[in-house]
Design a protein around this motif. Structure first.
Motif, PDB file in Angstrom:
ATOM      1  N   PRO A 372      21.439  30.095   8.061  1.00  0.00           N
ATOM      2  CA  PRO A 372      22.232  29.047   7.396  1.00  0.00           C
ATOM      3  C   PRO A 372      21.306  28.198   6.472  1.00  0.00           C
ATOM      4  N   ALA A 373      21.859  27.717   5.391  1.00  0.00           N
ATOM      5  CA  ALA A 373      21.098  26.894   4.431  1.00  0.00           C
ATOM      6  C   ALA A 373      21.632  25.467   4.484  1.00  0.00           C
ATOM      7  N   ASN A 374      21.342  24.813   5.546  1.00  0.00           N
ATOM      8  CA  ASN A 374      21.825  23.435   5.732  1.00  0.00           C
ATOM      9  C   ASN A 374      20.661  22.431   5.579  1.00  0.00           C
ATOM     10  N   GLY A 375      20.979  21.244   5.144  1.00  0.00           N
ATOM     11  CA  GLY A 375      19.993  20.171   4.991  1.00  0.00           C
ATOM     12  C   GLY A 375      20.666  18.886   4.478  1.00  0.00           C
ATOM     13  N   HIS A 376      19.873  17.903   4.107  1.00  0.00           N
ATOM     14  CA  HIS A 376      20.451  16.662   3.598  1.00  0.00           C
ATOM     15  C   HIS A 376      19.450  15.979   2.647  1.00  0.00           C
ATOM     16  N   ASP A 377      20.021  15.053   1.851  1.00  0.00           N
ATOM     17  CA  ASP A 377      19.189  14.284   0.911  1.00  0.00           C
ATOM     18  C   ASP A 377      18.651  12.990   1.597  1.00  0.00           C
ATOM     19  N   GLU A 378      17.449  12.590   1.227  1.00  0.00           N
ATOM     20  CA  GLU A 378      16.874  11.330   1.710  1.00  0.00           C
ATOM     21  C   GLU A 378      16.175  10.597   0.556  1.00  0.00           C
ATOM     22  N   VAL A 379      16.152   9.253   0.688  1.00  0.00           N
ATOM     23  CA  VAL A 379      15.413   8.422  -0.279  1.00  0.00           C
ATOM     24  C   VAL A 379      14.144   7.918   0.432  1.00  0.00           C
ATOM     25  N   ARG A 380      12.987   8.199  -0.120  1.00  0.00           N
ATOM     26  CA  ARG A 380      11.729   7.840   0.522  1.00  0.00           C
ATOM     27  C   ARG A 380      10.865   6.970  -0.420  1.00  0.00           C
ATOM     28  N   THR A 381      10.055   5.976   0.226  1.00  0.00           N
ATOM     29  CA  THR A 381       9.175   5.068  -0.519  1.00  0.00           C
ATOM     30  C   THR A 381       7.739   5.491  -0.276  1.00  0.00           C
ATOM     31  N   THR A 382       6.965   5.562  -1.310  1.00  0.00           N
ATOM     32  CA  THR A 382       5.559   5.975  -1.202  1.00  0.00           C
ATOM     33  C   THR A 382       4.664   4.982  -1.950  1.00  0.00           C
ATOM     34  N   GLN A 383       3.345   4.874  -1.511  1.00  0.00           N
ATOM     35  CA  GLN A 383       2.345   4.045  -2.157  1.00  0.00           C
ATOM     36  C   GLN A 383       1.487   4.925  -3.059  1.00  0.00           C
ATOM     37  N   VAL A 384       1.396   4.491  -4.273  1.00  0.00           N
ATOM     38  CA  VAL A 384       0.654   5.273  -5.256  1.00  0.00           C
ATOM     39  C   VAL A 384      -0.522   4.428  -5.747  1.00  0.00           C
ATOM     40  N   GLN A 385      -1.800   4.944  -5.652  1.00  0.00           N
ATOM     41  CA  GLN A 385      -2.976   4.206  -6.119  1.00  0.00           C
ATOM     42  C   GLN A 385      -2.963   4.131  -7.639  1.00  0.00           C
ATOM     43  N   VAL A 386      -3.163   2.894  -8.120  1.00  0.00           N
ATOM     44  CA  VAL A 386      -3.142   2.688  -9.565  1.00  0.00           C
ATOM     45  C   VAL A 386      -4.485   2.133 -10.070  1.00  0.00           C
ATOM     46  N   GLY A 387      -5.469   1.889  -9.190  1.00  0.00           N
ATOM     47  CA  GLY A 387      -6.768   1.346  -9.584  1.00  0.00           C
ATOM     48  C   GLY A 387      -7.514   0.813  -8.365  1.00  0.00           C
ATOM     49  N   SER A 388      -8.497  -0.112  -8.584  1.00  0.00           N
ATOM     50  CA  SER A 388      -9.290  -0.684  -7.479  1.00  0.00           C
ATOM     51  C   SER A 388      -9.885  -2.029  -7.918  1.00  0.00           C
ATOM     52  N   HIS A 389     -10.416  -2.825  -6.929  1.00  0.00           N
ATOM     53  CA  HIS A 389     -11.109  -4.087  -7.190  1.00  0.00           C
ATOM     54  C   HIS A 389     -12.153  -4.322  -6.085  1.00  0.00           C
ATOM     55  N   THR A 390     -13.066  -5.329  -6.322  1.00  0.00           N
ATOM     56  CA  THR A 390     -14.106  -5.632  -5.328  1.00  0.00           C
ATOM     57  C   THR A 390     -13.750  -6.906  -4.559  1.00  0.00           C
ATOM     58  N   GLU A 391     -14.111  -6.945  -3.297  1.00  0.00           N
ATOM     59  CA  GLU A 391     -13.879  -8.101  -2.437  1.00  0.00           C
ATOM     60  C   GLU A 391     -15.136  -8.394  -1.622  1.00  0.00           C
ATOM     61  N   ASP A 392     -15.339  -9.750  -1.303  1.00  0.00           N
ATOM     62  CA  ASP A 392     -16.425 -10.155  -0.407  1.00  0.00           C
ATOM     63  C   ASP A 392     -15.852 -10.218   1.003  1.00  0.00           C
ATOM     64  N   GLN A 393     -16.078  -9.163   1.749  1.00  0.00           N
ATOM     65  CA  GLN A 393     -15.545  -9.079   3.116  1.00  0.00           C
ATOM     66  C   GLN A 393     -16.647  -9.446   4.131  1.00  0.00           C
ATOM     67  N   GLY A 394     -17.351 -10.606   3.841  1.00  0.00           N
ATOM     68  CA  GLY A 394     -18.410 -11.068   4.725  1.00  0.00           C
ATOM     69  C   GLY A 394     -17.869 -11.821   5.933  1.00  0.00           C
ATOM     70  N   HIS A 395     -18.766 -12.547   6.644  1.00  0.00           N
ATOM     71  CA  HIS A 395     -18.372 -13.277   7.851  1.00  0.00           C
ATOM     72  C   HIS A 395     -19.309 -14.478   8.049  1.00  0.00           C
ATOM     73  N   TYR A 396     -18.897 -15.442   8.902  1.00  0.00           N
ATOM     74  CA  TYR A 396     -19.699 -16.626   9.212  1.00  0.00           C
ATOM     75  C   TYR A 396     -20.605 -16.363  10.412  1.00  0.00           C
ATOM     76  N   GLU A 397     -21.801 -16.938  10.348  1.00  0.00           N
ATOM     77  CA  GLU A 397     -22.724 -16.905  11.485  1.00  0.00           C
ATOM     78  C   GLU A 397     -23.253 -18.320  11.749  1.00  0.00           C
ATOM     79  N   ASN A 398     -23.509 -18.681  13.020  1.00  0.00           N
ATOM     80  CA  ASN A 398     -24.065 -19.996  13.371  1.00  0.00           C
ATOM     81  C   ASN A 398     -25.540 -20.074  12.967  1.00  0.00           C
TER      82      ASN A 398
END
Length: 414
Positions: A372-398
């Protein structure tokens, strides 16, 4: 012959009279010269003494960084030398934080030091530059200014030993104080001292009791009594001057007596030559009056010296005061940038997911295979990379650092 004897007698009397007059004049001139020399020497001595006693005033300025006001005890200046030992109070101005005064002293070298005020909350002061005894020289006609800077020691850092030291020194200052620490001014200082000690967080019960005892038991002199003492001193000086003047006059009498005696002796010689024995006898009986004995000034007992035990010298014990802060440790990374896209897909019963355009071909394949050739349609959301950037992902120390050093005994800072 008789007329000739009379003429000779007259000439002899005239000559004797001239000799007597000349001798008397010469001796009198010598006596006056001696008297003038004594007067000049006395004048030079008085002038030298006056130069030594010239008084000079110098200005005293006290500045604090915080807390010194009308509820605080005064800052107290202690001045000593070989001849003086007194204390002088400096009170804050209306705005608080500053106080100025002027003290007059004779030409001499003095040692000066300051006693810290005690504020209403029990805080006190570290005294820079003038914290230990300093030597100054007063010169007449030369302007002098003493600047004393104080830094507040918080009430919780003022130790019981520091408070006891201020109480003892203030009590001693009242006993040695000038008019700024006598009468109502002295009582007001003791009242504030006792109250401020009670407010101190580190004062022991023993220290609080001591401050109350000082308040009630310390004798505060009245300014009037001091003025009377000064007047008596001036009167004694005047009496001594009178005695000296009398002695000088008596010396002059003795000099005049000597001059008179010399005149008598000269008269005796001349009169004997002239044969006038009666004149000789009269002159021999002449005596100069005896000079009165100089009066001895009455010595008055000096005031008793009150011995005050010295406060032990405090040796600073320095320790580091540390502070802990948060320090940021940097970490730069590259982060991709995405955007959200929505698409339609075909989901076959066999589990395959495909683009809608491939649905027909996939279904035909199942039919040809007898499936049998049965199935159905679905609407799906995807994330598409469009570029990049830099971040300071440091931390605090005493992080711990030393911000200043302090004395563990008295709380002084450096």
């Amino acid at each position: 012959m008789k007329n000739r004897m009379i003429l000779i007698t007259i000439l002899a009397a005239t000559i004797i009279s001239g000799v007597i007059t000349g001798c008397g004049s010469s001796k009198d001139t010598t006596a006056k010269a001696a008297s003038t020399t004594k007067t000049e020497k006395s004048s030079d001595t008085d002038k030298a003494q006056t130069e030594e006693k010239k008084i000079n005033g110098f200005e005293i300025n006290v500045t604090v960084d915080n807390g010194w006001d009308s509820d605080s005890t005064p800052a107290i200046l202690h001045v000593t030398s070989d001849t003086v030992d007194f204390c002088h109070a400096i009170t804050p101005d209306a705005e608080g934080g500053k106080g100025s005064t002027t003290v007059s002293l004779a030409n001499d070298t003095y040692t000066v030091e300051f006693i810290s005020p005690l504020n209403h909350d029990g805080s006190a002061y570290e005294i820079f530059d003038m914290g230990t005894a300093q030597e100054i020289t007063v010169e007449y006609g030369k302007d002098m200014v003493i600047d004393c800077e104080m830094t507040q020691i918080p009430a919780d850092k003022v130790t019981d030993e520091m408070i006891q030291d201020i109480v003892k020194k203030t009590q001693d200052a009242i006993a040695k104080g000038d008019d700024t620490l006598k009468g109502d001014a002295g009582k007001d200082t003791l009242d504030k001292l006792a109250e401020n000690v009670q407010n101190s967080p580190n004062a022991s019960e023993e220290t609080k009791d001591m401050a109350e005892s000082v308040k009630t038991e310390t004798e505060v002199k009245a300014p009037e009594a001091e003025n009377q003492t000064e007047n008596k001193t001036e009167n004694n000086a005047a009496e001594n001057n009178n005695v000296q003047n009398n002695n000088s006059q008596n010396n002059n009498v003795q000099d005049n007596s000597n001059a008179n005696n010399n005149t008598v002796q000269n008269n005796n010689v001349q009169n004997n030559n002239a044969g006038n024995n009666n004149t000789v006898q009269n002159n021999n009986n002449t005596q100069a009056p005896a000079a009165p004995a100089p009066e001895k000034p009455v010595e008055k007992p000096s005031a008793p010296v009150v011995s005050v035990p010295e406060t032990p010298v405090h040796t600073h014990s320095w320790a580091d005061h540390t502070v802990t802060t948060q320090e940021w440790i940097s970490n730069i990374v590259t982060v991709p940038d995405y955007k959200t896209e929505t698409t339609g897909v075909w989901v076959c019963n066999c589990g395959a997911v495909m683009d809608l355009s491939a649905q027909d071909a996939h279904g035909m394949a199942h039919i040809e295979a007898g499936e049998p050739a049965n199935g159905h349609d679905e609407v799906r959301t995807t994330q598409v990379q469009v570029g990049s950037h830099t971040e300071d992902q440091g931390h605090y120390e005493n992080k711990t650092t030393v911000d200043y050093r302090y004395c563990t005994g008295c709380g002084a800072k450096q």
